[in-house]
Design an enzyme around this catalytic site. Structure first.
Site, PDB file in Angstrom:
ATOM      1  N   CYS A  69       0.823  -1.209   0.000  1.00 26.68           N
ATOM      2  CA  CYS A  69       0.000   0.000   0.000  1.00 26.68           C
ATOM      3  C   CYS A  69       0.859   1.262   0.000  1.00 26.68           C
ATOM      4  O   CYS A  69       1.574   1.528   0.969  1.00 26.68           O
ATOM      5  CB  CYS A  69      -0.913  -0.041   1.229  1.00 26.68           C
ATOM      6  SG  CYS A  69      -1.765   1.492   1.603  1.00 26.68           S
ATOM      7  N   CYS A  72       0.032   3.733   2.815  1.00 25.64           N
ATOM      8  CA  CYS A  72       0.540   3.202   4.090  1.00 25.64           C
ATOM      9  C   CYS A  72       1.997   3.578   4.282  1.00 25.64           C
ATOM     10  O   CYS A  72       2.414   3.965   5.377  1.00 25.64           O
ATOM     11  CB  CYS A  72       0.400   1.678   4.133  1.00 25.64           C
ATOM     12  SG  CYS A  72      -1.296   1.085   4.083  1.00 25.64           S
TER      13      CYS A  72
END
Length: 161
Positions: A69, A72
């Site tokens: 991600c 993230c």
């Protein structure tokens, strides 16, 4: 025989000394050299989350993230900055959702990153998506203020009963 607790090496932001910080401990970690509060940043999985996050003394920011991600990876250093700024006040617990499917299900994580604030074992705030440090700082402060107000209300209710 009890297995030794996992530890993380944290460099003291004040003096630079490396410290071994346990994932689970009473109180809050301090530098062995200068005795200042240390940022408490640890990883948790399905089988360690209760001990690491839910039973923690300070409030906990839970970062539900994934290695694949992009957002993230962008919010991770922001959360670490916040944990460093608030050393002694907060514990940052990082949970890789791909390695902790039961936690992902339990907290109904539908997007990553999903951030939770836990205090006394219960979720008091939740946010999906990455945000800059100013936004996360305000989110944390607002959640803690609401939680303190809720605790005051509960205390008053118990006094009346």
């Amino acid at each position: 025989m009890k297995t030794p607790a996992a530890t993380t090496i944290i460099r003291c932001p004040n003096c630079g000394r490396k410290n071994r910080v346990p994932s689970v401990a009473e109180g809050r970690p301090r530098c062995g050299n200068c005795h200042r509060a240390l940022p408490w940043i640890v990883n948790a999985l399905d089988d360690t989350f209760a001990e690491i996050a839910e039973k923690a003394d300070p409030p906990v920011i839970v970062d539900m993230w994934a290695t694949w991600c992009g957002p993230c990876r962008m919010v991770s250093p922001v959360l670490e900055q916040l944990a460093t700024e608030r050393a002694g006040e907060v514990k940052l617990v990082k949970v890789d959702v791909d390695r902790a499917p039961r936690l992902s299900s339990r907290f109904t994580v539908q997007a990553v990153p999903t951030l939770l604030i836990m205090h006394h074992g219960k979720v008091i705030a939740r946010q999906a998506g990455a945000a800059p440090v100013e936004v996360l700082r305000r989110w944390f402060d607002d959640a803690m203020a609401r939680d303190a107000q809720d605790e005051k209300s509960v205390g008053r209710d118990e006094d009346v009963a």
